[in-house]
Motif scaffolding. Structure first.
Motif, PDB file in Angstrom:
ATOM      1  N   ILE A 157       0.793  -1.358  -0.010  1.00  0.00           N
ATOM      2  CA  ILE A 157       0.115  -0.008   0.050  1.00  0.00           C
ATOM      3  C   ILE A 157       0.795   1.279  -0.043  1.00  0.00           C
ATOM      4  CG2 ILE A 157      -1.677   1.351   1.270  1.00  0.00           C
ATOM      5  CD1 ILE A 157      -2.852  -1.173   2.283  1.00  0.00           C
ATOM      6  N   GLY A 158       1.692   1.229   0.749  1.00  0.00           N
ATOM      7  CA  GLY A 158       2.837   2.339   1.047  1.00  0.00           C
ATOM      8  C   GLY A 158       3.671   2.837  -0.272  1.00  0.00           C
ATOM      9  N   TYR A 159       4.147   1.547  -0.944  1.00  0.00           N
ATOM     10  CA  TYR A 159       4.815   1.837  -2.172  1.00  0.00           C
ATOM     11  C   TYR A 159       3.848   2.129  -3.259  1.00  0.00           C
ATOM     12  CZ  TYR A 159       7.873   0.673  -6.290  1.00  0.00           C
ATOM     13  OH  TYR A 159       8.586   0.883  -7.174  1.00  0.00           O
ATOM     14  N   SER A 160       2.726   1.623  -3.595  1.00  0.00           N
ATOM     15  CA  SER A 160       1.760   1.807  -4.657  1.00  0.00           C
ATOM     16  C   SER A 160       1.346   3.325  -4.508  1.00  0.00           C
ATOM     17  CB  SER A 160       0.501   0.963  -4.316  1.00  0.00           C
ATOM     18  OG  SER A 160      -0.444   1.187  -5.421  1.00  0.00           O
ATOM     19  N   MET A 161       1.115   3.752  -3.270  1.00  0.00           N
ATOM     20  CA  MET A 161       0.762   5.249  -3.008  1.00  0.00           C
ATOM     21  C   MET A 161       1.817   6.270  -3.202  1.00  0.00           C
ATOM     22  SD  MET A 161      -1.390   7.379  -2.293  1.00  0.00           S
ATOM     23  CE  MET A 161      -2.883   6.300  -1.995  1.00  0.00           C
ATOM     24  N   ASN A 162       3.045   5.879  -3.071  1.00  0.00           N
ATOM     25  CA  ASN A 162       4.231   6.512  -3.208  1.00  0.00           C
ATOM     26  C   ASN A 162       4.354   6.859  -4.867  1.00  0.00           C
ATOM     27  OD1 ASN A 162       7.128   7.835  -2.666  1.00  0.00           O
ATOM     28  ND2 ASN A 162       7.637   6.248  -4.080  1.00  0.00           N
ATOM     29  N   THR A 179      10.197   5.871 -12.456  1.00  0.00           N
ATOM     30  CA  THR A 179       9.253   4.662 -11.834  1.00  0.00           C
ATOM     31  C   THR A 179      10.099   3.372 -12.162  1.00  0.00           C
ATOM     32  OG1 THR A 179       7.323   5.835 -12.329  1.00  0.00           O
ATOM     33  CG2 THR A 179       7.366   3.459 -12.203  1.00  0.00           C
ATOM     34  N   ILE A 180      10.790   3.228 -13.237  1.00  0.00           N
ATOM     35  CA  ILE A 180      11.426   2.117 -13.668  1.00  0.00           C
ATOM     36  C   ILE A 180      12.723   1.983 -12.993  1.00  0.00           C
ATOM     37  CG2 ILE A 180      12.651   0.908 -15.375  1.00  0.00           C
ATOM     38  CD1 ILE A 180      10.910   2.161 -17.568  1.00  0.00           C
ATOM     39  N   ILE A 181      13.234   2.913 -12.571  1.00  0.00           N
ATOM     40  CA  ILE A 181      14.732   2.814 -11.943  1.00  0.00           C
ATOM     41  C   ILE A 181      14.364   2.539 -10.346  1.00  0.00           C
ATOM     42  CG2 ILE A 181      16.667   4.198 -10.918  1.00  0.00           C
ATOM     43  CD1 ILE A 181      16.633   5.890 -13.502  1.00  0.00           C
ATOM     44  N   THR A 182      13.303   3.118  -9.685  1.00  0.00           N
ATOM     45  CA  THR A 182      12.912   2.923  -8.388  1.00  0.00           C
ATOM     46  C   THR A 182      12.417   1.224  -8.267  1.00  0.00           C
ATOM     47  OG1 THR A 182      12.419   4.978  -8.207  1.00  0.00           O
ATOM     48  CG2 THR A 182      11.572   3.593  -6.570  1.00  0.00           C
ATOM     49  N   GLY A 183      11.519   1.099  -9.222  1.00  0.00           N
ATOM     50  CA  GLY A 183      10.937  -0.311  -9.026  1.00  0.00           C
ATOM     51  C   GLY A 183      11.976  -1.501  -9.385  1.00  0.00           C
ATOM     52  N   VAL A 184      12.872  -1.228 -10.425  1.00  0.00           N
ATOM     53  CA  VAL A 184      14.022  -2.283 -10.718  1.00  0.00           C
ATOM     54  C   VAL A 184      14.951  -2.445  -9.246  1.00  0.00           C
ATOM     55  CG1 VAL A 184      15.791  -2.827 -12.025  1.00  0.00           C
ATOM     56  CG2 VAL A 184      13.797  -2.137 -12.898  1.00  0.00           C
ATOM     57  N   THR A 185      15.072  -1.397  -8.786  1.00  0.00           N
ATOM     58  CA  THR A 185      16.085  -1.557  -7.652  1.00  0.00           C
ATOM     59  C   THR A 185      15.444  -2.182  -6.466  1.00  0.00           C
ATOM     60  OG1 THR A 185      16.966   0.775  -8.115  1.00  0.00           O
ATOM     61  CG2 THR A 185      17.544  -0.234  -5.749  1.00  0.00           C
ATOM     62  N   ALA A 186      14.308  -1.896  -6.143  1.00  0.00           N
ATOM     63  CA  ALA A 186      13.405  -2.490  -5.286  1.00  0.00           C
ATOM     64  C   ALA A 186      13.422  -3.813  -5.545  1.00  0.00           C
ATOM     65  CB  ALA A 186      12.030  -1.932  -5.167  1.00  0.00           C
ATOM     66  N   SER A 204       8.575 -11.597   0.729  1.00  0.00           N
ATOM     67  CA  SER A 204       9.281 -11.104  -0.470  1.00  0.00           C
ATOM     68  C   SER A 204       8.570 -11.396  -1.804  1.00  0.00           C
ATOM     69  CB  SER A 204      10.669 -11.915  -0.526  1.00  0.00           C
ATOM     70  OG  SER A 204      11.351 -11.940   0.654  1.00  0.00           O
ATOM     71  N   VAL A 205       7.958 -12.503  -1.858  1.00  0.00           N
ATOM     72  CA  VAL A 205       7.209 -12.779  -3.220  1.00  0.00           C
ATOM     73  C   VAL A 205       5.831 -11.718  -3.097  1.00  0.00           C
ATOM     74  CG1 VAL A 205       5.682 -14.372  -4.370  1.00  0.00           C
ATOM     75  CG2 VAL A 205       7.910 -15.098  -3.441  1.00  0.00           C
ATOM     76  N   ALA A 206       5.402 -11.659  -2.253  1.00  0.00           N
ATOM     77  CA  ALA A 206       4.244 -10.634  -1.964  1.00  0.00           C
ATOM     78  C   ALA A 206       4.595  -9.197  -2.430  1.00  0.00           C
ATOM     79  CB  ALA A 206       3.468 -10.584  -0.726  1.00  0.00           C
ATOM     80  N   LEU A 207       5.856  -8.654  -1.893  1.00  0.00           N
ATOM     81  CA  LEU A 207       6.291  -7.282  -2.090  1.00  0.00           C
ATOM     82  C   LEU A 207       6.578  -7.227  -3.789  1.00  0.00           C
ATOM     83  CD1 LEU A 207       8.244  -6.408   1.026  1.00  0.00           C
ATOM     84  CD2 LEU A 207       6.083  -5.661   0.253  1.00  0.00           C
ATOM     85  N   ILE A 208       7.345  -8.342  -4.110  1.00  0.00           N
ATOM     86  CA  ILE A 208       7.799  -8.266  -5.624  1.00  0.00           C
ATOM     87  C   ILE A 208       6.513  -8.200  -6.532  1.00  0.00           C
ATOM     88  CG2 ILE A 208       8.667  -9.756  -7.586  1.00  0.00           C
ATOM     89  CD1 ILE A 208      10.766 -10.796  -5.613  1.00  0.00           C
ATOM     90  N   PHE A 209       5.111  -9.178  -6.157  1.00  0.00           N
ATOM     91  CA  PHE A 209       4.083  -9.097  -6.893  1.00  0.00           C
ATOM     92  C   PHE A 209       3.666  -7.786  -6.802  1.00  0.00           C
ATOM     93  CE2 PHE A 209      -0.524  -9.867  -7.202  1.00  0.00           C
ATOM     94  CZ  PHE A 209      -0.468 -10.462  -8.458  1.00  0.00           C
ATOM     95  N   GLY A 210       3.525  -6.970  -5.450  1.00  0.00           N
ATOM     96  CA  GLY A 210       2.688  -5.891  -5.134  1.00  0.00           C
ATOM     97  C   GLY A 210       3.615  -4.609  -5.918  1.00  0.00           C
ATOM     98  N   ILE A 211       4.858  -4.735  -5.949  1.00  0.00           N
ATOM     99  CA  ILE A 211       5.519  -3.605  -6.570  1.00  0.00           C
ATOM    100  C   ILE A 211       5.139  -3.488  -8.155  1.00  0.00           C
ATOM    101  CG2 ILE A 211       7.701  -2.884  -7.292  1.00  0.00           C
ATOM    102  CD1 ILE A 211       8.678  -3.539  -4.353  1.00  0.00           C
ATOM    103  N   VAL A 212       5.316  -4.747  -8.585  1.00  0.00           N
ATOM    104  CA  VAL A 212       4.947  -4.772 -10.051  1.00  0.00           C
ATOM    105  C   VAL A 212       3.422  -4.228 -10.373  1.00  0.00           C
ATOM    106  CG1 VAL A 212       4.678  -6.196 -12.112  1.00  0.00           C
ATOM    107  CG2 VAL A 212       6.436  -6.645 -10.568  1.00  0.00           C
TER     108      VAL A 212
END
Length: 337
Positions: free
Chosen positions: A220-225, A261-268, A287-295
């Motif tokens: 939620i925090g990453y998506s909102m950011n 967006t790409i640079i931040t996402g790929v780094t995470a 970890s898997v949930a966060l990877i899925f959520g960030i994408v």
């Protein structure tokens, strides 16, 4: 940054993608995915927590993890021994380690509801004695947890309330900082991401625990950011290019923030991939949930939040305070943020 990381040059400085052009198609895909995730998550007959494989945190009961060294765990023997004595219910035994692990050791996880009237610590001692007799004296017990039904119910309720409060506060923040249309787009995007993460847990049957709730809150925090970055640029462009059609302003704003967006996402994703591979079974689902959520958080910022604004429209007078005579520029001429 490009001096020490040459791969950054792969990302173009100027892009001219027509995101809004495919908004209807992507919206249909999102609706289907959300409906499917809700069905998989909420269908009652799939288990005590609907479609989720809730852990002891939310269902109550006893959890024991054991290590049999280089000897494979005889799951059938363990399950039969635990189910056949002392009135245990809902006995589950599963592997979570293979010889491919660096240690080369075998592990198993045991979960069950203790017999009625038997205290948790006593149930643990009885189960360990039963497992030792069934699997041999070499078995080692590495983790024991006991959660009562009242505590598990309170934890589940608290977790759901935490998710709803987080989404509500995020919506209020966007509404206060931007306009109500922006707030609506942001909250729809958040619900989209959260529901899809729940769907991931329902489909893969990964254990849903308090750690999973923490993963959802992080998503939620990453998506909102990510959404705020796009909305902030959109607000600036609405002030600057009042004569440009709204769909073009949305495309321009997303293109201008795309490299960031790409640079931040790929780094995470790189950090989370390492955590998923090396963090062990305890952190794998997180970890898997966060990877899925960030994408999908990045996806929702582009194809859920921003198109909602196009659907409802926005008054240029409410956001416009810049140059009324500013001419629209061609998409792709914006510099990297």
């Amino acid at each position: 940054m490009s001096n020490w990381w040459p791969l950054i040059k792969i990302i173009p400085i100027k892009t001219d993608f027509k995101f809004v052009k495919y908004a209807k198609v992507m919206a249909a895909i999102s609706v289907i995915a959300v409906i499917g995730s809700l069905y998989m998550t909420l269908t009652p007959f799939r288990g005590p927590c609907g479609g989720l494989n809730c852990g002891v945190d939310f269902t109550g009961g006893v959890l024991i993890e054991l290590d049999t060294g280089q000897t494979p765990v005889d799951l059938a023997a363990a399950r039969t021994a635990l189910s056949g004595t002392q009135g245990r219910q809902d006995v589950q035994v599963q592997n979570y380690g293979t010889p491919s692990d660096p240690s080369g050791r075998y592990h198993a996880m045991v979960r069950f509801q203790p017999p009625q009237g038997v205290a948790g610590p006593v149930a643990v001692d009885q189960a360990e004695a039963t497992l030792t007799a069934a699997l041999g004296e070499s078995v080692q017990f590495t983790r024991q947890e006991v959660v009562g039904p009242k505590v598990s119910g309170e934890l589940f309720t608290g977790g759901i309330i935490a998710l709803l409060v987080a989404i509500g506060l995020m919506m209020l923040y966007i509404w206060f900082r931007f306009e109500w249309q922006f707030g609506l787009g942001a909250v729809v995007g958040l619900f989209h991401d959260v529901i899809l993460v729940f769907g991931l847990f329902a489909i893969t049957k990964m254990e849903f625990t308090l750690t999973a709730v923490a993963a959802v809150l992080t998503v939620i925090g990453y998506s909102m950011n990510d959404t705020v970055v796009v909305f902030d640029r959109l607000r600036e462009n609405l002030r600057k290019y009042k004569k440009m059609p709204l769909r073009d302003v949305i495309d321009l704003s997303i293109n201008e923030t795309l490299s960031r967006t790409i640079i931040t996402g790929v780094t995470a994703l790189m950090a989370l991939a390492a955590l998923a591979i090396l963090g062990g079974e305890t952190l794998f689902a997180f970890s898997v949930a966060l990877i899925f959520g960030i994408v999908f958080g990045t996806y929702s910022s582009i194809y859920v939040g921003a198109p909602i604004i196009l659907l409802w429209g926005v008054k240029r007078g409410d956001t416009a305070s810049g140059d009324d005579e500013a001419e629209p520029i061609k998409l792709g001429m914006a510099s990297r943020p």
